[in-house]
Design a protein around this motif. Structure first.
Motif, PDB file in Angstrom:
ATOM      1  N   CYS A  79       0.835  -1.199   0.000  1.00 19.36           N
ATOM      2  CA  CYS A  79       0.000   0.000   0.000  1.00 19.36           C
ATOM      3  C   CYS A  79       0.871   1.250   0.000  1.00 19.36           C
ATOM      4  CB  CYS A  79      -0.914   0.029   1.217  1.00 19.36           C
ATOM      5  SG  CYS A  79      -2.102  -1.315   1.244  1.00 19.36           S
ATOM      6  N   ALA A  80       0.421   2.260  -0.730  1.00 24.98           N
ATOM      7  CA  ALA A  80       1.069   3.565  -0.748  1.00 24.98           C
ATOM      8  C   ALA A  80       0.307   4.479   0.199  1.00 24.98           C
ATOM      9  CB  ALA A  80       1.076   4.135  -2.162  1.00 24.98           C
ATOM     10  N   LEU A  81       1.023   5.073   1.141  1.00 30.13           N
ATOM     11  CA  LEU A  81       0.438   5.959   2.134  1.00 30.13           C
ATOM     12  C   LEU A  81       1.028   7.350   1.953  1.00 30.13           C
ATOM     13  CD1 LEU A  81       1.027   3.636   5.231  1.00 30.13           C
ATOM     14  CD2 LEU A  81      -0.910   3.591   3.664  1.00 30.13           C
ATOM     15  N   ARG A  82       0.252   8.379   2.333  1.00 28.66           N
ATOM     16  CA  ARG A  82       0.817   9.722   2.297  1.00 28.66           C
ATOM     17  C   ARG A  82       0.203  10.596   3.372  1.00 28.66           C
ATOM     18  NH1 ARG A  82      -1.280  12.098  -3.490  1.00 28.66           N
ATOM     19  NH2 ARG A  82      -3.488  12.043  -3.019  1.00 28.66           N
ATOM     20  N   ALA A  83       0.995  11.575   3.795  1.00 30.11           N
ATOM     21  CA  ALA A  83       0.580  12.537   4.809  1.00 30.11           C
ATOM     22  C   ALA A  83       0.400  13.892   4.145  1.00 30.11           C
ATOM     23  CB  ALA A  83       1.633  12.622   5.901  1.00 30.11           C
ATOM     24  N   LEU A  84      -0.625  14.632   4.597  1.00 34.50           N
ATOM     25  CA  LEU A  84      -0.990  15.891   3.958  1.00 34.50           C
ATOM     26  C   LEU A  84      -1.065  17.026   4.972  1.00 34.50           C
ATOM     27  CD1 LEU A  84      -3.992  14.387   1.976  1.00 34.50           C
ATOM     28  CD2 LEU A  84      -1.730  14.823   1.074  1.00 34.50           C
TER      29      LEU A  84
END
Length: 139
Positions: free
Chosen positions: A87-92
């Motif tokens: 899974c690709a996760l990202r923080a914004l």
């Protein structure tokens, strides 16, 4: 007895202009259209492979411990055949600027079709939200 003759029309010279030679179709627009079509198909396949796996469904539960250098994302992933997923996760940030990204590989335990995980995402500045961009088969 009278004879009937077929003749071609004779136009006075210069009165109706000159006959044009048939134009050849330009090759460049056809080549350009073919290149654009190949690029579009290639991009579509790549995007589907990255984001379009409906059998790998992720759902965000929430996020915690949002500090200046990390945020912890809690989420579940449904995987087919009790397998594993990457899974690709990202923080914004508040204005949806990406300040951290991470890829994780998760493995289903004991024949379960759903994986629950809590993963820290390192950030370059304080994040206010986190999300799962997409999941795909591990490998």
């Amino acid at each position: 007895m009278s004879e009937t003759r077929t003749t071609t029309a004779a136009f006075p010279p210069g009165r109706y202009g000159h006959r044009r030679e048939p134009r050849r179709r330009p090759v460049m627009p056809i080549v350009f259209a073919a290149v654009i079509a190949v690029v579009a198909v290639t991009l579509s396949i790549k995007l589907y492979d990255t984001y379009g796996r409906p059998d790998y469904k992720a759902q965000v539960i929430g996020w915690t411990d949002d500090t200046a250098d990390a945020i912890v994302l809690d989420y579940t992933v449904r995987v087919p055949d009790s397998g594993s997923a990457t899974c690709a996760l990202r923080a914004l940030t508040f204005d949806k600027t990406v300040v951290g990204q991470r890829q994780v590989t998760l493995h289903a335990a004991d024949g379960s079709a759903t994986i629950t995980a809590s993963t820290p995402i390192p950030t370059t500045q304080k994040a206010v939200a986190a999300e799962v961009v997409g999941c795909r088969p591990a490998g």
